[in-house]
Design a protein around this motif. Structure first.
Motif, mmCIF file in Angstrom:
data_model
loop_
_atom_site.group_PDB
_atom_site.id
_atom_site.type_symbol
_atom_site.label_atom_id
_atom_site.label_comp_id
_atom_site.label_asym_id
_atom_site.label_seq_id
_atom_site.Cartn_x
_atom_site.Cartn_y
_atom_site.Cartn_z
ATOM 1 N N TRP A 42 23.209 3.882 -24.055
ATOM 2 C CA TRP A 42 24.127 2.582 -23.459
ATOM 3 C C TRP A 42 22.881 1.736 -22.466
ATOM 4 C CZ3 TRP A 42 28.745 0.682 -22.667
ATOM 5 C CH2 TRP A 42 29.754 1.405 -23.819
ATOM 6 N N GLY A 43 21.464 2.085 -22.969
ATOM 7 C CA GLY A 43 20.540 1.379 -22.864
ATOM 8 C C GLY A 43 20.670 1.153 -21.836
ATOM 9 N N MET A 47 22.748 0.084 -16.566
ATOM 10 C CA MET A 47 21.871 -0.641 -14.966
ATOM 11 C C MET A 47 22.578 -1.812 -15.067
ATOM 12 S SD MET A 47 18.139 -0.366 -15.708
ATOM 13 C CE MET A 47 17.977 -0.210 -13.852
ATOM 14 N N ILE A 48 24.091 -2.860 -15.769
ATOM 15 C CA ILE A 48 24.345 -3.502 -14.857
ATOM 16 C C ILE A 48 26.406 -3.326 -14.576
ATOM 17 C CG2 ILE A 48 26.101 -5.601 -15.794
ATOM 18 C CD1 ILE A 48 22.761 -6.577 -17.348
ATOM 19 N N PHE A 49 26.935 -2.540 -16.290
ATOM 20 C CA PHE A 49 28.176 -2.002 -16.047
ATOM 21 C C PHE A 49 28.097 -1.044 -14.878
ATOM 22 C CE2 PHE A 49 27.959 -3.989 -20.319
ATOM 23 C CZ PHE A 49 28.415 -5.283 -20.098
ATOM 24 N N LEU A 52 29.176 -2.260 -11.903
ATOM 25 C CA LEU A 52 30.384 -3.307 -11.436
ATOM 26 C C LEU A 52 31.229 -2.096 -11.530
ATOM 27 C CD1 LEU A 52 29.190 -5.627 -14.369
ATOM 28 C CD2 LEU A 52 29.501 -6.238 -11.155
ATOM 29 N N PHE A 53 31.208 -1.114 -12.491
ATOM 30 C CA PHE A 53 32.343 0.127 -12.582
ATOM 31 C C PHE A 53 32.297 0.278 -10.988
ATOM 32 C CE2 PHE A 53 34.162 4.105 -13.924
ATOM 33 C CZ PHE A 53 34.986 3.961 -14.254
ATOM 34 N N MET A 54 31.335 0.593 -10.292
ATOM 35 C CA MET A 54 31.739 2.006 -9.192
ATOM 36 C C MET A 54 32.263 0.857 -8.356
ATOM 37 S SD MET A 54 30.637 5.081 -9.112
ATOM 38 C CE MET A 54 31.134 5.359 -7.954
ATOM 39 N N ILE A 55 32.364 -0.796 -8.352
ATOM 40 C CA ILE A 55 32.773 -1.549 -7.583
ATOM 41 C C ILE A 55 34.093 -1.869 -7.371
ATOM 42 C CG2 ILE A 55 32.393 -3.777 -6.769
ATOM 43 C CD1 ILE A 55 29.743 -3.715 -6.790
#
Length: 119
Positions: A42-43, A47-49, A52-55
């Protein structure tokens, strides 16, 4: 019967160890080749998703917890002052008690009773 259990135990150990043995025999993937790499390919988007997924997961857990507490807590009661208890003694009751104790005479009792009755 004892021999059966020892055979079953040995067979179970063999069956559980076969995947690990087969995995150990696969050749190692190059560290920075075309195979699986850091963050599963995913590269930087991970680090962005990832956060957000954890939130979103944390928000879902909180929503489920709140809904479970509300469901188990029963019906919601509106906040406000409690209702006033019914008056136990009216003005006429107090007037009757005062007349019975002799604090007021009959003329005063009749005058005040007419006043209380007519409001």
């Amino acid at each position: 019967m004892k021999a059966f259990f020892s055979f079953a135990r040995a067979g179970g150990a063999t069956v559980t160890m076969v995947p690990a043995w087969a995995w150990a025999q696969t050749p190692a993937a190059p560290l920075y080749g075309y195979g699986p790499s850091m963050m599963w390919g995913w590269g930087w988007s991970s680090m962005i998703f990832g956060p957000l997924f954890m939130i979103l997961v944390l928000a879902a857990v909180i929503v489920v917890a709140v809904l479970a507490v509300r469901w188990l807590g029963g019906p919601w009661q509106a906040a406000g002052p409690p209702p006033l208890p019914p008056a136990s003694r009216t003005a006429l009751d107090i007037l009757n008690e005062r007349f019975a104790r002799g604090e007021i005479d009959q003329a005063e009792y009749e005058a005040k009773r007419r006043l209380v009755s007519h409001g």
